[in-house]
Design a protein around this motif. Structure first.
Motif: not given
Length: 163
Positions: A3-4, A7, A28-30, A45, A48, A126, A143-144, A146
């Motif tokens: 996932r990283k 992203v 994470d997602g940023w 980011a 989703k 979120t 947007y997540l 984390q």
């Protein structure tokens, strides 16, 4: 780990990243980036993924421009082209903000709102931007959060000595 990596690749495809000089990290997602040539630093980011139609790749960023004295400025690239005069609402937990914007972009109304949104982002999982597109359809981008606080801090520190 996959996932990283996904992203990181997606963030690198965004137009803003094409001119970035330094990656400050993926959290994470940023992601956090620094471009000393401008100079600017930002956390960013992607929204989703969605199966709904999109005009643009939606993303959220929080930027710092040391020479301009700008810190913590929020920007959204919305997934759709906005209807004329359509209200744009950001929900961060139970807090609601009315943004300004046009075309496919949205911003906080002023520095105080930027600061309130950034503060809210630090304690919620979120956030959702909602509006009406040019065809009159309601849409939202989620947007997540984390990793957002760490990425925003990395961007702030990354620009601390750039002038």
């Amino acid at each position: 780990m996959a996932r990283k990596l996904l992203v990181a690749i997606a963030l690198l495809l965004l137009p803003m990243q094409l001119s970035a000089k330094d990656s400050l990290g993926i959290f994470d997602g940023w992601g956090a980036f620094r471009d000393p040539a401008i100079p600017r630093c930002y956390a960013i980011a992607l929204a989703k993924p969605s199966r709904l139609s999109r005009d643009y790749q939606a993303f959220a960023s929080v930027g710092n421009w040391p020479r301009r004295g700008v810190r913590g400025q929020l920007h959204f690239r919305l997934s759709r082209k906005l209807a004329a005069r359509a209200p744009i609402t950001l929900a961060v937990g139970n807090k609601r903000f009315v943004l300004i914007g046009g075309g496919g972009d949205a911003w906080a109304q002023d520095k105080a709102m930027d600061a309130a949104i950034v503060a809210a982002m630090r304690s919620i999982s979120t956030m959702v931007v909602s509006s009406r597109d040019a065809k009159g359809r309601r849409f939202s981008d989620t947007y997540l959060l984390q990793g957002a606080a760490t990425a925003m801090d990395a961007a702030t520190i990354g620009c601390a000595r750039l002038r």
